[in-house]
Structure formats: structure tokens, C-alpha cells
Design a protein around this motif. Sequence first.
Motif, PDB file in Angstrom:
ATOM      1  N   ILE A  47       1.347  -2.773 -12.827  1.00 32.94           N
ATOM      2  CA  ILE A  47       2.038  -3.892 -12.171  1.00 32.94           C
ATOM      3  C   ILE A  47       3.520  -3.579 -12.021  1.00 32.94           C
ATOM      4  CG2 ILE A  47       2.823  -6.279 -12.493  1.00 32.94           C
ATOM      5  CD1 ILE A  47       0.075  -6.888 -13.672  1.00 32.94           C
ATOM      6  N   ARG A  80       4.111  -1.459  -9.135  1.00 31.44           N
ATOM      7  CA  ARG A  80       4.077  -2.215  -7.868  1.00 31.44           C
ATOM      8  C   ARG A  80       5.406  -2.910  -7.598  1.00 31.44           C
ATOM      9  NH1 ARG A  80      -0.374  -4.469  -5.553  1.00 31.44           N
ATOM     10  NH2 ARG A  80       1.216  -5.139  -4.045  1.00 31.44           N
ATOM     11  N   PHE A  81       6.104  -3.304  -8.679  1.00 33.00           N
ATOM     12  CA  PHE A  81       7.392  -3.989  -8.517  1.00 33.00           C
ATOM     13  C   PHE A  81       8.572  -3.010  -8.567  1.00 33.00           C
ATOM     14  CE2 PHE A  81       4.778  -7.642  -9.471  1.00 33.00           C
ATOM     15  CZ  PHE A  81       5.376  -8.668  -8.751  1.00 33.00           C
ATOM     16  N   SER A 138      -1.850  -8.999  -3.825  1.00 29.31           N
ATOM     17  CA  SER A 138      -0.477  -9.330  -3.442  1.00 29.31           C
ATOM     18  C   SER A 138       0.369  -9.407  -4.706  1.00 29.31           C
ATOM     19  CB  SER A 138      -0.446 -10.680  -2.720  1.00 29.31           C
ATOM     20  OG  SER A 138      -0.743 -11.730  -3.626  1.00 29.31           O
ATOM     21  N   LYS A 139       1.669  -9.211  -4.551  1.00 22.16           N
ATOM     22  CA  LYS A 139       2.556  -9.264  -5.716  1.00 22.16           C
ATOM     23  C   LYS A 139       2.518 -10.641  -6.372  1.00 22.16           C
ATOM     24  CE  LYS A 139       5.814  -5.598  -4.497  1.00 22.16           C
ATOM     25  NZ  LYS A 139       7.221  -5.239  -4.243  1.00 22.16           N
TER      26      LYS A 139
END
Length: 203
Positions: free
Chosen positions: A141, A144-145, A88-89
Amino acid sequence: MNKFESKFNKTALLMNQALVELLNEKDYEFITIKEICKKAGINRSTFYLHYDNIDSLLLETIKNTDKKFFSIFKKNDSDVALNIHSSSKEDLIFVTPEYLLPYLNYIKENKIVFQVSAKHPMIMQSIKKYQFFQENILYPIFKRFNIEEDQRKYWSAYYINGIYAIIEEWIRGGCIDETSMICNTIINCVRPFNAQYENIKDS
């Protein structure tokens, strides 16, 4: 592990410990192989069976320090790295007390080694460590954002250099300030207007 390997590793550990003890007594530049051998209780030829020079001993010492830290860390970084695309973020936000405090406490307990590391980044191969962290952790990461690819190197530079600058200043000052204060400072600098964590208190 056979008896020879066990003895070899034990001797290496004695030299690691001898170097750390000497670093508490004098600057790295003035430490000699003769002093290391005397404090470790070994002869010079044994030293050269293990290392080419004091720099290679220092490099091993910091690697062993890193290993000890990751062995006690609450979360397994390798697991995080392997699960970046499925985590999960929330689990990918590393600027939190959960991640920072164990690291800061460990630095404080081993400050003499980290002081040398900060003073000699080329010897400690800090650049290689940052490049690995950047390419294998931060970039995925940021993806992902939804951070644009051409912006990721700048975000990475901000996170790595900004956070390390705070830690380096703390190390240079002898780690006198409480780890909780340094942790809060990092969080507030990185996320000044939307920090999701209240300032932590010293226990």
C-alpha cells in the motif's frame, strides 16, 4: 466431515469455551488443566489428545476468535490483499470507521480474550501477525502511495504501534469507553489535520 472429526471439533470447542469462562473468573496464570477439563466435562487424557498445554489451547482460542471476526467483517481482507495493485487508493485507506468500528465492537464483545492476548503477546504470536500484515498489506500500500522504500518500515511502525497502543490502552481499561470514541481517536491521531470523515456518533 466424519463423525470422529465432528466429535473431535466439538470437544475442542467445549475446551475453548471453558477457557474463556475461566478467564472471566481468574487470571490466566492461575488456570489449571484440571479446571478446564471439569468445566468442559472431559477427562485429562482427552485434553492431551488436543493440546500440549494451556498455552496451545489459548492460541487456538484466539485463532477461533479471529476467524469468527473475519467471517462477519463487511469486507474480505484477503480480497483487498489480492487487489492492492488494482484497487483505488481510496479503497486502500484502512483508517476509517468502515474498517475500525466492526473490529472495535468485536474486541469489546470478546474483551477477556483480547486482554489475555495483550498481556501475553509472545504466546499469541502477535509479532508474526504484524510481520505478515506489514509485508503483505502495508508495504504494498505504501508503494502505491509513493512512499520511499527506505521509509516504509518507519511508516509501518507508526501505524501498527500507534494504533495498537490506543487499542491496548482501551483493552487494559476494560473497553469502558465507547467504540465510536476510540474510532475517532485513532482517526484523529493518524490524520489530525486532513481527516476526511466527520466524527461518528453513537447509535
